[in-house]
Design a protein around this motif. Structure first.
Motif, short mmCIF file in Angstrom:
data_model
loop_
_atom_site.label_atom_id
_atom_site.label_comp_id
_atom_site.label_asym_id
_atom_site.label_seq_id
_atom_site.Cartn_x
_atom_site.Cartn_y
_atom_site.Cartn_z
N VAL A 64 0.84 -1.20 0.00
CA VAL A 64 0.00 0.00 0.00
C VAL A 64 0.87 1.25 0.00
O VAL A 64 0.61 2.21 -0.75
CB VAL A 64 -0.94 -0.01 1.22
N ASP A 65 1.91 1.25 0.81
CA ASP A 65 2.80 2.41 0.86
C ASP A 65 3.47 2.64 -0.50
O ASP A 65 3.60 3.79 -0.95
CB ASP A 65 3.86 2.20 1.94
N PHE A 66 3.88 1.56 -1.16
CA PHE A 66 4.47 1.68 -2.49
C PHE A 66 3.48 2.30 -3.47
O PHE A 66 3.82 3.22 -4.23
CB PHE A 66 4.93 0.32 -3.00
N MET A 67 2.25 1.80 -3.48
CA MET A 67 1.26 2.31 -4.42
C MET A 67 0.96 3.77 -4.13
O MET A 67 0.86 4.59 -5.07
CB MET A 67 -0.01 1.47 -4.34
N SER A 68 0.82 4.11 -2.85
CA SER A 68 0.57 5.51 -2.49
C SER A 68 1.73 6.39 -2.95
O SER A 68 1.52 7.51 -3.44
CB SER A 68 0.38 5.65 -0.98
N GLY A 69 2.94 5.89 -2.79
CA GLY A 69 4.11 6.63 -3.24
C GLY A 69 4.16 6.84 -4.73
O GLY A 69 4.87 7.72 -5.22
N ASN A 70 3.39 6.03 -5.46
CA ASN A 70 3.30 6.18 -6.91
C ASN A 70 1.98 6.84 -7.33
O ASN A 70 1.55 6.70 -8.47
CB ASN A 70 3.46 4.81 -7.58
N GLU A 90 -5.25 3.50 6.84
CA GLU A 90 -4.30 4.09 7.78
C GLU A 90 -2.93 4.26 7.12
O GLU A 90 -2.28 5.30 7.26
CB GLU A 90 -4.17 3.21 9.03
N VAL A 91 -2.49 3.22 6.42
CA VAL A 91 -1.18 3.27 5.76
C VAL A 91 -1.18 4.29 4.63
O VAL A 91 -0.29 5.14 4.52
CB VAL A 91 -0.78 1.88 5.23
N ALA A 92 -2.20 4.23 3.78
CA ALA A 92 -2.24 5.09 2.60
C ALA A 92 -2.30 6.57 2.97
O ALA A 92 -1.66 7.41 2.33
CB ALA A 92 -3.43 4.71 1.73
N ASP A 153 -12.26 5.65 -13.95
CA ASP A 153 -11.36 6.10 -15.01
C ASP A 153 -9.96 6.42 -14.50
O ASP A 153 -9.08 6.78 -15.28
CB ASP A 153 -11.94 7.35 -15.69
N ARG A 154 -9.75 6.28 -13.20
CA ARG A 154 -8.45 6.58 -12.64
C ARG A 154 -7.82 5.32 -12.06
O ARG A 154 -8.53 4.43 -11.54
CB ARG A 154 -8.55 7.65 -11.55
N PRO A 155 -6.50 5.19 -12.11
CA PRO A 155 -5.84 3.99 -11.58
C PRO A 155 -6.17 3.78 -10.10
O PRO A 155 -6.35 4.73 -9.34
CB PRO A 155 -4.35 4.29 -11.77
N LEU A 156 -6.24 2.51 -9.72
CA LEU A 156 -6.50 2.19 -8.32
C LEU A 156 -5.57 1.07 -7.87
O LEU A 156 -4.92 0.41 -8.69
CB LEU A 156 -7.96 1.81 -8.10
N GLY A 157 -5.53 0.87 -6.58
CA GLY A 157 -4.77 -0.22 -6.00
C GLY A 157 -5.71 -1.33 -5.57
O GLY A 157 -6.59 -1.11 -4.74
N LEU A 158 -5.55 -2.50 -6.16
CA LEU A 158 -6.37 -3.67 -5.82
C LEU A 158 -5.56 -4.56 -4.89
O LEU A 158 -4.42 -4.93 -5.19
CB LEU A 158 -6.75 -4.42 -7.09
N LEU A 159 -6.16 -4.91 -3.76
CA LEU A 159 -5.49 -5.76 -2.76
C LEU A 159 -6.28 -7.05 -2.59
O LEU A 159 -7.48 -7.01 -2.27
CB LEU A 159 -5.40 -5.03 -1.43
N SER A 188 -3.29 0.78 -13.05
CA SER A 188 -3.61 0.26 -11.73
C SER A 188 -2.58 -0.76 -11.28
O SER A 188 -1.83 -1.33 -12.09
CB SER A 188 -5.00 -0.40 -11.73
N TYR A 189 -2.56 -1.01 -9.98
CA TYR A 189 -1.68 -2.02 -9.39
C TYR A 189 -2.52 -3.08 -8.69
O TYR A 189 -3.65 -2.81 -8.25
CB TYR A 189 -0.75 -1.39 -8.35
N VAL A 190 -1.96 -4.28 -8.57
CA VAL A 190 -2.60 -5.33 -7.78
C VAL A 190 -1.54 -5.97 -6.90
O VAL A 190 -0.44 -6.31 -7.36
CB VAL A 190 -3.29 -6.38 -8.68
N ALA A 191 -1.86 -6.12 -5.61
CA ALA A 191 -0.98 -6.81 -4.67
C ALA A 191 -1.70 -8.05 -4.18
O ALA A 191 -2.86 -7.97 -3.76
CB ALA A 191 -0.63 -5.90 -3.49
N MET A 192 -1.00 -9.20 -4.22
CA MET A 192 -1.60 -10.45 -3.79
C MET A 192 -0.57 -11.28 -3.04
O MET A 192 0.64 -11.14 -3.27
CB MET A 192 -2.12 -11.25 -4.99
N SER A 193 -1.07 -12.12 -2.15
CA SER A 193 -0.21 -13.11 -1.49
C SER A 193 -0.97 -14.42 -1.41
O SER A 193 -2.20 -14.45 -1.53
CB SER A 193 0.21 -12.63 -0.09
#
Length: 274
Positions: A64-70, A90-92, A153-159, A188-193
């Motif tokens: 989340v911090d990485f995506m916010s930083g971008n 909280e992180v973002a 229409d704007r990039p988002l972060g998918l978790l 957009s970005y996606v983070a998965m584990s």
């Protein structure tokens, strides 16, 4: 009702749930005796569970911090579970105070607790908690709260952090991921584990597999997958450096303890939609 419709799941204290157990591993505090006893059995089979959960949570925070930083100012956190310190909003908002976040879960208990916390903190104007299911991607994106907070229409972060293990192959998780990918705007970005035993030492792998067997008794049976299986979720995305790694190794902010037995039990990565 379409093939993709699944009812939300009510509160059932007689059976452990993934949301309650994850919070138990993170905090050590059980919501009920059923959870405590089950957690003790999981810990006996897989003593690394607490470290595993904390690695997973820390990965979410770094992603989340990485995506916010971008520049990402809107997030969709699917399978968010029960509130815990280090939540996405909280992180973002430490970087971008105006960030909007939609949490999603099919567990009524998680949604209820999440909404209560958002009310208490006065953040409902920019944060929502939606009762929906990962197996219904269009319902998530078309929900009124998602439309209120997320600009399509704007990039988002998918978790989707440690959620796919609770979607069996019979529910066609890769098709679901393709549906989610197709709804994401470019940029957009996606983070998965995803938990997996194949790169852990044999004794640790046996413990993780035994813990997964125990989850058959819960409301949320568990499916472990291998590295290649996890990689398939990123079809159509560009994997960002360092690619698919174990969760503690994704852009760590402190030295990684390579001898940590929990380290190789969870794959993680962040992808980008060009």
């Amino acid at each position: 009702m379409s093939d993709n419709d699944f009812p939300s799941r009510g509160i059932d204290a007689s059976r452990p749930s993934a949301a309650r157990m994850y919070r138990y591993y993170l905090s050590g505090q059980a919501d009920c005796d059923t959870d405590r006893k089950f957690g003790e059995r999981v810990h006996a089979a897989f003593p690394e569970i607490t470290a595993w959960a904390r690695h997973n949570r820390a990965f979410l925070g770094r992603a989340v911090d990485f995506m916010s930083g971008n520049g990402i100012e809107q997030f969709l956190d699917i399978g968010a579970g029960l509130p815990a310190p280090g939540s996405t909003h909280e992180v973002a908002r430490t970087r971008l105070p105006g960030t909007r976040v939609v949490y999603v879960d099919n567990d009524t208990e998680a949604v209820s607790f999440g909404l209560d916390l958002l009310r208490e903190t006065g953040t409902l104007d920019s944060t929502a908690f939606v009762d929906a299911d990962l197996r219904c991607p269009d319902d998530i994106f078309d929900h009124s709260e998602t439309r209120r907070l997320i600009d399509p229409d704007r990039p988002l972060g998918l978790l989707i952090v440690s959620v796919w293990p609770f979607v069996p192959d019979s529910d066609r998780p890769y098709r679901l991921m393709a549906q989610l990918r197709d709804r994401l705007p470019r940029g957009s970005y996606v983070a998965m584990s995803h938990a997996g035993p194949d790169e852990a030492p044999a004794d640790i792998a046996r413990g993780l597999t035994a813990a997964a067997e125990l989850y058959k008794e819960t409301a949320d049976p568990l499916t472990l997958r291998r590295r290649d299986d996890f990689a398939a979720f990123y079809d159509g995305f560009e994997l960002l450096d360092p690619g698919i790694v174990h969760a503690p190794e994704w852009r760590p902010t402190s030295p990684v303890e390579m001898a940590d037995p929990a380290r190789p039990c969870n794959f993680a990565a962040v992808g980008y939609k060009p």
